[in-house]
Design a protein around this motif. Sequence first.
Motif, PDB file in Angstrom:
ATOM      1  N   PHE A  18       0.847  -1.200   0.000  1.00  0.00           N
ATOM      2  CA  PHE A  18       0.000   0.000   0.000  1.00  0.00           C
ATOM      3  C   PHE A  18       0.880   1.247   0.000  1.00  0.00           C
ATOM      4  O   PHE A  18       0.670   2.174  -0.784  1.00  0.00           O
ATOM      5  CB  PHE A  18      -0.919  -0.005   1.221  1.00  0.00           C
ATOM      6  CG  PHE A  18      -1.924   1.110   1.230  1.00  0.00           C
ATOM      7  CD1 PHE A  18      -3.227   0.881   0.827  1.00  0.00           C
ATOM      8  CD2 PHE A  18      -1.580   2.398   1.636  1.00  0.00           C
ATOM      9  CE1 PHE A  18      -4.171   1.913   0.829  1.00  0.00           C
ATOM     10  CE2 PHE A  18      -2.496   3.430   1.634  1.00  0.00           C
ATOM     11  CZ  PHE A  18      -3.801   3.191   1.231  1.00  0.00           C
ATOM     12  N   ALA A  19       1.877   1.282   0.888  1.00  0.00           N
ATOM     13  CA  ALA A  19       2.753   2.445   1.000  1.00  0.00           C
ATOM     14  C   ALA A  19       3.521   2.694  -0.299  1.00  0.00           C
ATOM     15  O   ALA A  19       3.646   3.840  -0.749  1.00  0.00           O
ATOM     16  CB  ALA A  19       3.723   2.264   2.157  1.00  0.00           C
ATOM     17  N   VAL A  20       4.018   1.631  -0.917  1.00  0.00           N
ATOM     18  CA  VAL A  20       4.779   1.783  -2.160  1.00  0.00           C
ATOM     19  C   VAL A  20       3.857   2.199  -3.307  1.00  0.00           C
ATOM     20  O   VAL A  20       4.221   3.042  -4.136  1.00  0.00           O
ATOM     21  CB  VAL A  20       5.568   0.494  -2.488  1.00  0.00           C
ATOM     22  CG1 VAL A  20       6.222   0.572  -3.854  1.00  0.00           C
ATOM     23  CG2 VAL A  20       6.628   0.249  -1.400  1.00  0.00           C
ATOM     24  N   LEU A  21       2.652   1.642  -3.357  1.00  0.00           N
ATOM     25  CA  LEU A  21       1.688   2.053  -4.385  1.00  0.00           C
ATOM     26  C   LEU A  21       1.327   3.528  -4.237  1.00  0.00           C
ATOM     27  O   LEU A  21       1.255   4.267  -5.221  1.00  0.00           O
ATOM     28  CB  LEU A  21       0.418   1.189  -4.298  1.00  0.00           C
ATOM     29  CG  LEU A  21       0.540  -0.232  -4.823  1.00  0.00           C
ATOM     30  CD1 LEU A  21      -0.641  -1.081  -4.365  1.00  0.00           C
ATOM     31  CD2 LEU A  21       0.645  -0.247  -6.347  1.00  0.00           C
ATOM     32  N   LEU A  45       6.833  -3.741  -8.222  1.00  0.00           N
ATOM     33  CA  LEU A  45       6.269  -3.423  -6.906  1.00  0.00           C
ATOM     34  C   LEU A  45       7.009  -4.195  -5.811  1.00  0.00           C
ATOM     35  O   LEU A  45       7.375  -3.638  -4.773  1.00  0.00           O
ATOM     36  CB  LEU A  45       4.771  -3.735  -6.870  1.00  0.00           C
ATOM     37  CG  LEU A  45       4.039  -3.510  -5.551  1.00  0.00           C
ATOM     38  CD1 LEU A  45       4.200  -2.088  -5.047  1.00  0.00           C
ATOM     39  CD2 LEU A  45       2.559  -3.872  -5.711  1.00  0.00           C
ATOM     40  N   VAL A  46       7.259  -5.466  -6.052  1.00  0.00           N
ATOM     41  CA  VAL A  46       7.995  -6.285  -5.086  1.00  0.00           C
ATOM     42  C   VAL A  46       9.419  -5.750  -4.922  1.00  0.00           C
ATOM     43  O   VAL A  46       9.921  -5.606  -3.806  1.00  0.00           O
ATOM     44  CB  VAL A  46       8.001  -7.770  -5.513  1.00  0.00           C
ATOM     45  CG1 VAL A  46       8.984  -8.579  -4.674  1.00  0.00           C
ATOM     46  CG2 VAL A  46       6.599  -8.366  -5.405  1.00  0.00           C
ATOM     47  N   ARG A  47      10.079  -5.445  -6.041  1.00  0.00           N
ATOM     48  CA  ARG A  47      11.455  -4.945  -5.984  1.00  0.00           C
ATOM     49  C   ARG A  47      11.542  -3.655  -5.167  1.00  0.00           C
ATOM     50  O   ARG A  47      12.381  -3.516  -4.277  1.00  0.00           O
ATOM     51  CB  ARG A  47      12.000  -4.706  -7.394  1.00  0.00           C
ATOM     52  CG  ARG A  47      13.484  -4.302  -7.412  1.00  0.00           C
ATOM     53  CD  ARG A  47      13.916  -3.775  -8.754  1.00  0.00           C
ATOM     54  NE  ARG A  47      13.304  -2.510  -9.106  1.00  0.00           N
ATOM     55  CZ  ARG A  47      13.614  -1.325  -8.558  1.00  0.00           C
ATOM     56  NH1 ARG A  47      14.521  -1.249  -7.603  1.00  0.00           N
ATOM     57  NH2 ARG A  47      13.004  -0.214  -8.951  1.00  0.00           N
ATOM     58  N   ARG A  48      10.658  -2.714  -5.461  1.00  0.00           N
ATOM     59  CA  ARG A  48      10.669  -1.444  -4.730  1.00  0.00           C
ATOM     60  C   ARG A  48      10.369  -1.640  -3.247  1.00  0.00           C
ATOM     61  O   ARG A  48      10.940  -0.970  -2.392  1.00  0.00           O
ATOM     62  CB  ARG A  48       9.648  -0.471  -5.324  1.00  0.00           C
ATOM     63  CG  ARG A  48      10.046   0.091  -6.654  1.00  0.00           C
ATOM     64  CD  ARG A  48       9.064   1.184  -7.037  1.00  0.00           C
ATOM     65  NE  ARG A  48       9.121   1.500  -8.443  1.00  0.00           N
ATOM     66  CZ  ARG A  48       8.323   2.384  -9.028  1.00  0.00           C
ATOM     67  NH1 ARG A  48       7.384   3.018  -8.328  1.00  0.00           N
ATOM     68  NH2 ARG A  48       8.428   2.625 -10.316  1.00  0.00           N
ATOM     69  N   THR A  49       9.454  -2.556  -2.953  1.00  0.00           N
ATOM     70  CA  THR A  49       9.093  -2.817  -1.557  1.00  0.00           C
ATOM     71  C   THR A  49      10.277  -3.391  -0.795  1.00  0.00           C
ATOM     72  O   THR A  49      10.587  -2.953   0.315  1.00  0.00           O
ATOM     73  CB  THR A  49       7.877  -3.761  -1.487  1.00  0.00           C
ATOM     74  OG1 THR A  49       6.788  -3.163  -2.206  1.00  0.00           O
ATOM     75  CG2 THR A  49       7.456  -4.013  -0.052  1.00  0.00           C
ATOM     76  N   LYS A  50      10.957  -4.354  -1.395  1.00  0.00           N
ATOM     77  CA  LYS A  50      12.129  -4.952  -0.738  1.00  0.00           C
ATOM     78  C   LYS A  50      13.246  -3.923  -0.578  1.00  0.00           C
ATOM     79  O   LYS A  50      13.968  -3.938   0.420  1.00  0.00           O
ATOM     80  CB  LYS A  50      12.628  -6.154  -1.535  1.00  0.00           C
ATOM     81  CG  LYS A  50      11.747  -7.369  -1.384  1.00  0.00           C
ATOM     82  CD  LYS A  50      12.330  -8.549  -2.126  1.00  0.00           C
ATOM     83  CE  LYS A  50      11.616  -9.823  -1.735  1.00  0.00           C
ATOM     84  NZ  LYS A  50      12.218 -11.006  -2.345  1.00  0.00           N
ATOM     85  N   GLU A  51      13.383  -3.065  -1.558  1.00  0.00           N
ATOM     86  CA  GLU A  51      14.418  -2.030  -1.499  1.00  0.00           C
ATOM     87  C   GLU A  51      14.113  -1.004  -0.397  1.00  0.00           C
ATOM     88  O   GLU A  51      14.989  -0.593   0.346  1.00  0.00           O
ATOM     89  CB  GLU A  51      14.486  -1.330  -2.856  1.00  0.00           C
ATOM     90  CG  GLU A  51      15.611  -0.349  -3.026  1.00  0.00           C
ATOM     91  CD  GLU A  51      15.623   0.205  -4.436  1.00  0.00           C
ATOM     92  OE1 GLU A  51      15.118   1.331  -4.632  1.00  0.00           O
ATOM     93  OE2 GLU A  51      16.120  -0.495  -5.343  1.00  0.00           O
ATOM     94  N   LYS A  52      12.863  -0.619  -0.293  1.00  0.00           N
ATOM     95  CA  LYS A  52      12.468   0.400   0.679  1.00  0.00           C
ATOM     96  C   LYS A  52      12.372  -0.153   2.113  1.00  0.00           C
ATOM     97  O   LYS A  52      12.647   0.550   3.077  1.00  0.00           O
ATOM     98  CB  LYS A  52      11.118   1.003   0.268  1.00  0.00           C
ATOM     99  CG  LYS A  52      10.700   2.173   1.141  1.00  0.00           C
ATOM    100  CD  LYS A  52       9.516   2.898   0.564  1.00  0.00           C
ATOM    101  CE  LYS A  52       9.050   3.970   1.501  1.00  0.00           C
ATOM    102  NZ  LYS A  52       9.403   5.293   1.094  1.00  0.00           N
ATOM    103  N   TYR A  53      11.969  -1.419   2.242  1.00  0.00           N
ATOM    104  CA  TYR A  53      11.760  -2.028   3.565  1.00  0.00           C
ATOM    105  C   TYR A  53      12.547  -3.338   3.701  1.00  0.00           C
ATOM    106  O   TYR A  53      11.950  -4.400   3.931  1.00  0.00           O
ATOM    107  CB  TYR A  53      10.274  -2.311   3.785  1.00  0.00           C
ATOM    108  CG  TYR A  53       9.388  -1.104   3.632  1.00  0.00           C
ATOM    109  CD1 TYR A  53       9.302  -0.152   4.640  1.00  0.00           C
ATOM    110  CD2 TYR A  53       8.634  -0.911   2.477  1.00  0.00           C
ATOM    111  CE1 TYR A  53       8.483   0.963   4.504  1.00  0.00           C
ATOM    112  CE2 TYR A  53       7.814   0.203   2.329  1.00  0.00           C
ATOM    113  CZ  TYR A  53       7.746   1.132   3.344  1.00  0.00           C
ATOM    114  OH  TYR A  53       6.936   2.227   3.210  1.00  0.00           O
ATOM    115  N   PRO A  54      13.874  -3.303   3.577  1.00  0.00           N
ATOM    116  CA  PRO A  54      14.651  -4.558   3.576  1.00  0.00           C
ATOM    117  C   PRO A  54      14.581  -5.333   4.894  1.00  0.00           C
ATOM    118  O   PRO A  54      14.788  -6.549   4.900  1.00  0.00           O
ATOM    119  CB  PRO A  54      16.082  -4.093   3.282  1.00  0.00           C
ATOM    120  CG  PRO A  54      16.120  -2.672   3.751  1.00  0.00           C
ATOM    121  CD  PRO A  54      14.737  -2.129   3.488  1.00  0.00           C
TER     122      PRO A  54
END
Length: 200
Positions: A18-21, A45-54
Amino acid sequence: MAVTKITEISVCLAKLYFAVLLEHVRTELGKAEADRDITIRYGELVRRTKEKYPDAPYIEAAIPVNIGKRLLVVEMICQRLSLPNLACLAVNGQGRPGEGYTGDWEADKAAILAFDWDAASADVHHAFELETAAARKRARTERRRKLPESEARDLYWEAYKADRASYDGKVDLEGKEAMIKLLMRGFPIEEAFNEVVEQE
């Protein structure tokens, strides 16, 4: 919308998605209208999420193949709070929402662009916290024993050998590693499997 058993993993990942979207929408709104593309592919979306919230809880279970069940939680939260369906922006390889999406795509995208998302942030956070608490309460009824990595790998291998037909074509290398990490956290093999595959 058919959200069956909502697990803590699905809620935690849905909150991150939700936050990344939302961040993606805000970035696209800053562009000239002709240059906007408010959709985002599952893998991105998955890539950005993992990058932002590792270091986020359960981030190892964030893989494109199981994103549908997490997006259904995003959709459920949006519906509960009378928000536009932010989940419809995540699209498959053909550039369309997945099979679980049943809304009017063009109308949903227009509603997202017209909405003041800043006004909803506190409500969204609270809704995800309530859903997380409910999922944790459901999970507490199940006893879990954490496993060392070698034991988790053995358990995965035994389950794979016992039911190759279910695993082949559904659990890739990334999914296998995600399952092993969940087994190490104490998830039963069936639940770990269900968390990394998209159910039909």
